[in-house]
Design a protein around this motif. Structure first.
Motif, PDB file in Angstrom:
ATOM      1  N   UNK A 125       0.830  -1.210   0.000  1.00  0.00           N
ATOM      2  CA  UNK A 125       0.000   0.000   0.000  1.00  0.00           C
ATOM      3  C   UNK A 125       0.860   1.254   0.000  1.00  0.00           C
ATOM      4  N   UNK A 126       1.924   1.261   0.781  1.00  0.00           N
ATOM      5  CA  UNK A 126       2.759   2.452   0.898  1.00  0.00           C
ATOM      6  C   UNK A 126       3.542   2.745  -0.379  1.00  0.00           C
ATOM      7  N   UNK A 127       3.971   1.721  -1.078  1.00  0.00           N
ATOM      8  CA  UNK A 127       4.826   1.909  -2.250  1.00  0.00           C
ATOM      9  C   UNK A 127       4.088   1.797  -3.573  1.00  0.00           C
ATOM     10  N   UNK A 128       2.783   1.622  -3.534  1.00  0.00           N
ATOM     11  CA  UNK A 128       2.014   1.386  -4.756  1.00  0.00           C
ATOM     12  C   UNK A 128       2.160   2.521  -5.768  1.00  0.00           C
ATOM     13  N   UNK A 129       2.106   3.750  -5.320  1.00  0.00           N
ATOM     14  CA  UNK A 129       2.203   4.887  -6.239  1.00  0.00           C
ATOM     15  C   UNK A 129       3.542   4.942  -6.945  1.00  0.00           C
ATOM     16  N   UNK A 130       4.611   4.776  -6.210  1.00  0.00           N
ATOM     17  CA  UNK A 130       5.945   4.815  -6.803  1.00  0.00           C
ATOM     18  C   UNK A 130       6.198   3.668  -7.758  1.00  0.00           C
ATOM     19  N   UNK A 131       5.749   2.481  -7.399  1.00  0.00           N
ATOM     20  CA  UNK A 131       5.940   1.320  -8.269  1.00  0.00           C
ATOM     21  C   UNK A 131       5.121   1.486  -9.547  1.00  0.00           C
ATOM     22  N   UNK A 132       3.894   1.971  -9.416  1.00  0.00           N
ATOM     23  CA  UNK A 132       3.048   2.193 -10.590  1.00  0.00           C
ATOM     24  C   UNK A 132       3.676   3.224 -11.522  1.00  0.00           C
ATOM     25  N   UNK A 133       4.176   4.324 -10.968  1.00  0.00           N
ATOM     26  CA  UNK A 133       4.827   5.344 -11.795  1.00  0.00           C
ATOM     27  C   UNK A 133       6.041   4.766 -12.516  1.00  0.00           C
ATOM     28  N   UNK A 134       6.837   3.960 -11.834  1.00  0.00           N
ATOM     29  CA  UNK A 134       8.008   3.355 -12.457  1.00  0.00           C
ATOM     30  C   UNK A 134       7.603   2.440 -13.610  1.00  0.00           C
ATOM     31  N   UNK A 182       4.741   2.598 -15.431  1.00  0.00           N
ATOM     32  CA  UNK A 182       4.164   3.391 -16.517  1.00  0.00           C
ATOM     33  C   UNK A 182       5.259   4.100 -17.305  1.00  0.00           C
ATOM     34  N   UNK A 183       6.157   4.789 -16.610  1.00  0.00           N
ATOM     35  CA  UNK A 183       7.200   5.526 -17.317  1.00  0.00           C
ATOM     36  C   UNK A 183       8.216   4.593 -17.969  1.00  0.00           C
ATOM     37  N   UNK A 184       8.467   3.438 -17.366  1.00  0.00           N
ATOM     38  CA  UNK A 184       9.340   2.451 -17.996  1.00  0.00           C
ATOM     39  C   UNK A 184       8.739   1.909 -19.276  1.00  0.00           C
ATOM     40  N   UNK A 185       7.434   1.663 -19.260  1.00  0.00           N
ATOM     41  CA  UNK A 185       6.740   1.191 -20.462  1.00  0.00           C
ATOM     42  C   UNK A 185       6.769   2.259 -21.548  1.00  0.00           C
ATOM     43  N   UNK A 186       6.495   3.508 -21.181  1.00  0.00           N
ATOM     44  CA  UNK A 186       6.542   4.599 -22.156  1.00  0.00           C
ATOM     45  C   UNK A 186       7.936   4.749 -22.755  1.00  0.00           C
ATOM     46  N   UNK A 187       8.970   4.660 -21.930  1.00  0.00           N
ATOM     47  CA  UNK A 187      10.336   4.761 -22.440  1.00  0.00           C
ATOM     48  C   UNK A 187      10.645   3.614 -23.396  1.00  0.00           C
ATOM     49  N   UNK A 188      10.158   2.414 -23.093  1.00  0.00           N
ATOM     50  CA  UNK A 188      10.396   1.267 -23.963  1.00  0.00           C
ATOM     51  C   UNK A 188       9.668   1.409 -25.293  1.00  0.00           C
ATOM     52  N   UNK A 189       8.523   2.075 -25.291  1.00  0.00           N
ATOM     53  CA  UNK A 189       7.781   2.268 -26.531  1.00  0.00           C
ATOM     54  C   UNK A 189       8.423   3.310 -27.442  1.00  0.00           C
ATOM     55  N   UNK A 190       9.006   4.346 -26.870  1.00  0.00           N
ATOM     56  CA  UNK A 190       9.533   5.442 -27.665  1.00  0.00           C
ATOM     57  C   UNK A 190      11.005   5.312 -28.014  1.00  0.00           C
TER      58      UNK A 190
END
Length: 117
Positions: free
Chosen positions: A92-101, A103-111
């Motif tokens: 619960x405490x780390x969910x936001x940070x892990x989700x952001x990592x 999402x942005x990792x996926x976006x970086x891999x796509x571009x």
């Protein structure tokens, strides 16, 4: 002054990691685990909060800050939910940070296309 403290503490943590990579036989993965576990231990002992109060983002952004977040989440969840909180609090405490990592990792891999060295 806050920016300088954050820069110095964050830079010191990163420089220590680089020294461990260069001067020891520890792999980067083991150093990562060492940093997270150190953050958990210092956070559980209540020591890491003093560093966060002093350095702000310089202490919360590196991997030791992630470990501290996990420890803090587990403490709060155990106080609220009992033993079950020991298993759910870190998530619960780390969910936001892990989700952001993710999402942005996926976006970086796509571009961008990685290249082998």
């Amino acid at each position: 002054m806050e920016l300088l403290k954050a820069f110095l503490v964050g830079g010191l943590l990163c420089a220590l990691g680089q020294i461990l990579i260069d001067k020891t036989k520890l792999t980067p993965a083991r150093i990562l685990v060492l940093y997270v576990v150190t953050g958990v231990v210092l956070g559980a002992a209540g020591v890491y909060e003093k560093l966060v109060d002093f350095a702000g983002a310089g202490a919360t952004i590196p991997l030791t800050g992630f470990g501290n977040t996990l420890a803090k989440g587990v403490k709060e969840a155990v106080a609220q939910d009992g033993l079950l909180g020991a298993f759910t609090g870190g998530f619960k405490a780390a969910a936001g940070g892990v989700t952001a990592a993710m999402v942005f990792g996926t976006l970086a891999a796509l571009f961008f296309k990685p290249k082998d060295k």
